[in-house]
Design an enzyme around this catalytic site. Sequence first.
Site: not given
Length: 199
Positions: A26, A31, A78, A103, A124
Amino acid sequence: MILKFKEKSGAFEYLIAGLGNPGKRYEFTRHNAGFLFVDILSENYNFKVNRLKFHALTGETRIGSHRCLVMKPNTMMNASGVAIKAACDFYKIPPENVIVVFDDISLDVGKMRIRRHGSAGGHNGVKSIIACLGSENFPRIKLGVGQKPNPDFDLADWVLSNFTDAEGKKLRAAVDNACEAIPYILDGNFEAAMSKFNS
């Protein structure tokens, strides 16, 4: 007999959290703009964010007269609020002294927005923070990562996609502005920060 000392509660005045997902896969995704912010902030103020505590990688620094705990939640996006609440509870940091950087797909890459408080806006990670803190009353910096290329494009796929080289340069400029804005926010100069840095 070995004595164990706990850290003093209230040792930090502010918590600065950049949001993202942990793990190499990631690292450069849209994100993870908040994590990139923390990386640049730590370079600018010469501190490391490498201590695993409160379900997060943490570091500490002084910006102006303010002692700050800086973190990258290690919980996946989340559940970002779990890490932030744990640190706030321990150090007695109120929500209004929690600065969250994340973001925003509604802003073009290279744009940023400072807000004193507000709703989650569909994000989220921010939803989790609001739920865990029981408050929307925390400052935030939104880093633009661009809108989906078309309405049918899956949102999860979009925010987990990588920036192009050109986008990366624009994002870096926005992150640099966000780092410059932090001292204004810590001093409570929101109007000046928004006037100077919102784009």
